[in-house]
Structure formats: structure tokens, C-alpha cells
Write an enzyme that holds these catalytic residues in place. Structure first.
Site, mmCIF file in Angstrom:
data_model
loop_
_atom_site.group_PDB
_atom_site.id
_atom_site.type_symbol
_atom_site.label_atom_id
_atom_site.label_comp_id
_atom_site.label_asym_id
_atom_site.label_seq_id
_atom_site.Cartn_x
_atom_site.Cartn_y
_atom_site.Cartn_z
ATOM 1 N N ASP A 153 10.063 0.130 -12.791
ATOM 2 C CA ASP A 153 8.551 0.282 -12.222
ATOM 3 C C ASP A 153 7.067 -0.229 -13.509
ATOM 4 O O ASP A 153 7.394 1.080 -14.548
ATOM 5 C CB ASP A 153 8.895 1.347 -12.064
ATOM 6 C CG ASP A 153 7.158 1.866 -11.513
ATOM 7 O OD1 ASP A 153 6.279 1.301 -11.171
ATOM 8 O OD2 ASP A 153 7.541 3.056 -10.599
ATOM 9 N N ASP A 340 0.626 -4.995 -11.274
ATOM 10 C CA ASP A 340 1.989 -3.763 -10.704
ATOM 11 C C ASP A 340 2.729 -3.875 -9.923
ATOM 12 O O ASP A 340 3.516 -4.830 -9.327
ATOM 13 C CB ASP A 340 1.657 -2.647 -10.067
ATOM 14 C CG ASP A 340 2.485 -0.901 -9.613
ATOM 15 O OD1 ASP A 340 3.099 -1.171 -10.329
ATOM 16 O OD2 ASP A 340 2.941 -1.047 -7.805
#
Ligand SMILES: *[C@@H]1O[C@H](CO)[C@@H](O)[C@H](O)[C@H]1NC(C)=O
Ligand SMILES: *[C@@H]1O[C@H](CO)[C@@H](O)[C@H](O)[C@H]1NC(C)=O
Ligand SMILES: *[C@@H]1O[C@H](CO)[C@@H](O)[C@H](O)[C@H]1NC(C)=O
Ligand SMILES: *[C@@H]1O[C@H](CO)[C@@H](O)[C@H](O)[C@H]1NC(C)=O
Ligand SMILES: *[C@@H]1O[C@H](CO)[C@@H](O)[C@H](O)[C@H]1NC(C)=O
Length: 462
Positions: A153, A340
Site C-alpha cells: 500500500d 495510489d
């Protein structure tokens, strides 16, 4: 390559996908738009659909020194999945929406009231996972090393895993839970030390973790690459639907993240390629060593006010079918944008989304539309088509970087009869835009954090 034992090589499937690739290759570049960009892609519908079996490892992943294999959490290569047919796309999209709410609640343009209420809402909803939906890597932790499959992440700081004895509670994970007492290289950090105050901004799921920080651990990336004294969170009171992963690897630009912790080893430089399908593999590579494909174009990375752990980028425009959409540049600059790895669907200012949708629907006018799928309002029924011709979509980033999306990065595929344009609008143009992972598929995405730049190269997974 570690983890390759998980998959069975299916030569028939390999041959089939090569065949499809060749067809795509032959068709691509057929028509050009006014700006000399490829105007459309012709692809077989079957190449968009998930395959039931895992493809073999790529040779590239196994020859790089500090590379982890990236696989899709919900696909046939995943050690976490019991039945890929049970994937609930509605649930995935709702989870994506929660993640976007969390990211936007961190940014300066969200009112304080919303910031607080979003946190409360997420806190109240026990079991919420605001982790990532999609991609996992397997690392080794401790001495002797134990294999752990973690989400990765770029929006999170802390790397953590569940730890025994789970004094509070641990959720179900597919691998045995890490036991610090059986690792000779484990030591606790007292949480009054600075390390614990540097935890940074992490997704609200950390509300559910009781963390013991640890240091002096060995983190094994590959047998050739072992990081000593790695600090990670040891969760002993965890709740949430982390999809049987053992935790998370935090790649944000933040003191405690793996990027900072390994700065001396890798110079704050990493890259990844997210695989085109749930049945194929990509990579996550630390450092420059053999990392990038030959030609990568770089756009500047910037800081997002008040949420500096995210990787900020500047979107300047969108080109559909070779024609630049007429969207005032202030539409993108008012809210700003980040890239992201954990958000599936790119979120755009409503003004930009509406121009994109109109151009896309016009170019797709000859195909049968299908019902909306939660946040996705432009879906098609391709169940009666063998091949489709879709308009190209190109993102223009600052400093002249034009990224022509792979056709696979244009769609979110529920099923052949419901294939949706994988973009969604924000509530207001002033909200933060997010360049999501569907659109990043097949590219080598290079984070040169030390150099303040983000690169895109094509064919990163091959
Ligand atoms: C999929 O998830 C949604 C939202 O959680 C739920 O309402 C729905 O019943 C689920 N569908 C199936 C088939 O499980
Ligand atoms: C989106 O923008 C509106 C209008 O500026 C603002 O009120 C709202 O808080 C923003 N939402 C988020 C999630 O940032
Ligand atoms: C680390 O701290 C936890 C909780 O404070 C304690 O239960 C555990 O025994 C400690 N482990 C080691 C190896 O010191
Ligand atoms: C925030 O929103 C306002 C409009 O609501 C806009 O003028 C401003 O540029 C936005 N961006 C930032 C980063 O504050
Ligand atoms: C749709 O099909 C018609 C008839 O074959 C063709 O003339 C037209 O160009 C097509 N439209 C698009 C947007 O491809």
C-alpha cells in the site's frame, strides 16, 4: 522465486493468451487521432475476463535481486483465495469507496467536520477494512524466517503483521500467525520511544490494532536481500476483513515506512508492475538494480497538503480516442491529485468525469449498455461480442508525460455481460483526485522518492 510453487503451469492457457496478445498487437495502432495518438484499441473480449488458472512466473521477476512477485489477492495465483468464483464485485467497489473516503478525509480540502465524522463512522463500523483490495506480496520475517503474505500500500506508513499470542483477538489469516517468541531476531520497542510516535497517518483500520513495535528483525525480501533491524508493528488485537492476508506493507513517503527504513539500501527508489489479469503476476522491486524497463517518462511528485504521506501528482488533461477533452486545467488543479496503489477506480473531478464519460459513450455508441455497478455508471454487455474496439484513453501529467492506458486499464470487469468504464466522479471538483490501480495495470510505475519524481514505462510486467 519464492512463492512460485503455488502455481501450476498451464501451457494451453499460455499458448492461448500469447495468441490473444498477437491479435491485439496486430490490431493496435490501426487508427490515429488528431494529435498523433493511437485512437482506438481492438481487443478480444476473452482477454478482459479473468482466467481460472494461474500463469507461470515471468522470467524478469526471478532475475532481479530485490524483487517480490506481486499477485492479485482474489485471483488463482493467490494463496489466500479459496474460490475465485465467489468474488463479490459490489463488495469490492464499496470497499474502494471507503478507502477513498479515508484518503480524502486526510486531505486539507476536506472540512474538519467531515474529517471527524468520517473517522467516527469508520470506527463505529467494526470490521471495516480500509486496507487495499487487490495486490499482495510474500516476504519472510524473523529468524528463522516465516513467510507472510501482505497487502502492499503506497498510502500507508507502517508495515505490520498479526502476532501471537493475540491477547486481544486476531482475524483469520491463511498463514500461521507470526510468533515473536520463536524468532531469535525479535525485540520489543517500548511505545514511549520516538519510533512509536512516528507511526504516521495510517488507515483507520489501525484503530483495531494493538501494536507492539519491534526492531532488530530480519526482513527477507529475497534470499539474497535481507534487511536487518527492520521495525514493524506487531498486532495483537486486530479486527477487520483483511482478506486472510497477514497484514500490510507500508510504502508511503513517511518516516516509519519501508521506503524510509531501507533508504540506505535502496535510495528511496522502488517500482512495481500490477499484472494485467488476476491470473498473471507482476513485481515490486526495491532500488534501481535492474528495476525499470528501458524507457520510462518521469513527472514530478509533490506533497499533498496535510497528508504528506501520499504521492501527489499533477494531472493536466485527458485524451479520449486521440482527441483532448476540453476541460479547464483549473478543474484538476483545484483539488489536486495523488497516485495510489490501493484504490481500484480512478476518482476524477465531476467536470472531468462527465467529459470523459460523454466522449467514451459516444465512441462506444454501437455497443449494448448494461446496468450500472454501484459507483460505475457506464457499463456494457459484451457477452455477444468476440472482439471490441474501444477508444484509447490517455492521461497527460505534468512535464509532458502522456500515459496511454492499456485497454485492460480502462475497464472494471464484473462479467462479460457487465464490463464497466473504471472511473468515478468525486463529489466536488475541489476534492482530491486519485489515480487508481486499475489504470496502472501493465505499466512499470517508478517511485523515485529521493528524486521527487514518478515514472511510467510500458510493458512493466513482461
Ligand atoms: C455482495 O456484497 C454486497 C455488499 O456487501 C451484499 O449486499 C451482497 O448481498 C453480496 N452479494 C452476494 C452474492 O454475496
Ligand atoms: C469535497 O468537496 C466539498 C466542497 O468543497 C467539501 O465540502 C467536502 O468536504 C469534500 N469532501 C471530501 C471527502 O473531501
Ligand atoms: C514484547 O512486549 C509484549 C507486550 O508488552 C510482551 O508480552 C512480550 O513478551 C514482549 N516480547 C519480547 C520478546 O520481549
Ligand atoms: C480547495 O478548494 C477550494 C474551493 O473549494 C479551491 O479554491 C482550492 O484551490 C482547493 N485546493 C486546496 C489545495 O486547498
Ligand atoms: C456504428 O455502426 C455504424 C454502422 O455500422 C457505423 O457507420 C458507425 O460509424 C458506428 N459508430 C461508431 C461510433 O463506431
Amino acid at each position: 522465486m519464492e512463492g512460485s510453487f503455488l502455481c501450476v503451469i498451464n501451457r494451453a492457457r499460455l499458448f492461448l493468451s500469447l495468441h490473444i496478445l498477437m491479435i491485439c498487437f496486430m490490431h493496435e495502432g490501426y487508427s490515429y487521432g488528431v494529435e498523433g495518438k493511437i485512437a482506438s484499441h481492438t481487443v478480444s473480449v476473452s482477454s478482459l475476463l479473468p482466467s481460472p488458472s494461474c500463469s507461470p512466473s515471468t522470467s524478469k521477476a526471478s532475475t532481479r535481486k530485490s524483487t517480490l512477485e506481486v499477485i492479485h489477492k482474489h485471483g488463482p495465483c493467490s494463496p489466500l483465495v479459496q474460490d475465485p468464483n465467489l468474488i463479490n464485485h459490489t463488495k469490492i467497489l464499496l470497499q474502494d469507496e471507503l478507502r477513498v473516503k479515508w484518503i480524502q478525509s486526510q486531505s486539507s480540502n476536506s472540512s474538519d467536520g467531515l474529517k471527524a465524522s468520517a473517522a467516527v463512522r469508520l470506527r463505529a463500523k467494526a470490521g471495516v477494512n480500509v486496507g487495499t483490495n487487490n495486490y499482495v506480496v510474500t516476504i519472510g520475517l524473523g529468524t528463522p524466517k516465516k513467510h507472510l503474505t501482505l497487502e502492499f500500500d503506497t498510502g500507508s506508513s507502517l508495515t505490520w503483521t498479526q502476532c501471537k499470542p493475540c491477547v486481544g483477538s486476531c482475524y483469520t489469516q491463511s498463514e500461521p500467525i507470526f510468533n515473536p517468541s520463536q524468532s531469535s531476531s525479535y525485540a520489543n520497542i517500548s511505545c514511549t520511544s520516538t519510533s512509536c510516535s512516528q507511526l504516521g497517518n495510517n488507515p483507520p483500520h489501525l484503530i483495531y490494532l494493538k501494536l507492539t513495535m519491534s526492531y532488530k528483525n530480519k526482513l527477507t525480501i529475497t534470499p539474497m536481500e535481507v534487511i536487518d533491524n527492520f521495525k514493524f508493528g506487531c498486532g495483537e488485537k486486530n479486527q477487520g476483513l483483511f482478506g486472510r492476508t497477514a497484514g500490510l506493507i507500508g510504502l508511503s513517503d513517511d518516516k516509519i515506512s519501508i521506503v524510509e527504513q531501507t533508504a540506505a539500501n535502496y535510495g528511496k527508489y522502488f517500482s512495481y508492475c500490477l499484472p494485467p489479469s488476476t491470473s498473471s503476476r507482476g513485481h515490486l522491486t526495491f532500488g534501481k538494480d535492474g528495476g525499470a524497463v528501458s524507457s520510462v517518462s518521469f513527472t514530478p511528485l509533490s506533497k499533498v497538503p496535510q497528508s504528506s504521506q501520499f504521492y501527489g501528482i499533477s494531472i493536466l488533461g485527458i485524451i479520449v480516442g486521440g482527441k483532448r477533452l476540453s476541460i479547464p486545467s483549473t478543474v484538476f488543479s483545484s483539488g489536486g491529485a495523488i497516485i495510489d496503489s490501493g484504490t481500484d477506480i480512478t476518482r476524477l473531478p465531476p467536470t472531468a468525469y462527465s467529459a470523459l464519460r460523454t466522449a467514451f459513450r459516444n465512441a462506444m455508441a454501437n455497443y449494448t449498455m448494461a446496468p450500472a455497478l454501484t459507483i460505475l455508471d457506464t457499463c456494457y454487455d459484451f457477452s455477444k461480442e468476440n472482439t471490441i474496439t474501444v477508444p484509447s484513453i490517455t492521461f497527460s501529467f505534468a512535464r509532458g508525460v502522456d500515459v496511454d492506458l492499456d485497454p485492460i486499464g480502462i475497464f472494471f470487469v464484473g462479467k462479460a455481460s457487465q464490463v464497466c468504464l473504471a472511473f468515478a466522479p468525486n463529489r466536488a471538483d475541489s476534492n482530491l483526485s486519485i489515480y487508481g490501480n486499475t489504470q496502472q495495470k501493465t505499466f512499470e510505475v517508478v517511485y523515485d522518492v529521493a528524486g521527487g519524481r514518478l515514472g511510467f514505462g510500458s510493458n512493466g510486467c513482461s
